[in-house]
Design a protein around this motif. Sequence first.
Motif: not given
Length: 152
Positions: A3, A76, A78, A137, A141
């Motif tokens: 990310l 990564d 979502p 991440n 995230k």
Amino acid sequence: MDLPNIFSKNIADGVIERINQLTPHTKALWGKMNAAQMLAHCNVTYEMVYTDKHPKAGFLMKLILKWFVKQQVVTDKPYPKNSKTAPAFIIIDEKEFEAEKERLIEYVRQTQVLGASAFDGKVSHSFGVLDANEWNNMFYKHLDHHLKQFGV
């Protein structure tokens, strides 16, 4: 990095710019938290890194978290909207917006300044040893998910 790299100044500055777009009256597009509660919720991740405020998971709980939760948090992929969260992250009381915002900005800056090398091989509160990419991440995230939740 899978990310955007939260350890890079331009990415951290971009996240801070998004945080600064929030107001106490910014409404969530989904979920139950108000803006101040969301900021406090995001601060929990950093409190677990930088303070002793939250107890560490015991051996059995850490094992369960590593097996069943870690891959949802450090990859990564979502987060889905309205996904469940750990009890330490549930914020139900009212929070002071400006104080929570400033704390979060300071945590993002501190993390960026320390850089990826400070986190590579660092032990997570819940998941054991993580590499720099997994820390990135997890940090990016989570922030991105909640900033999108509030439309910024």
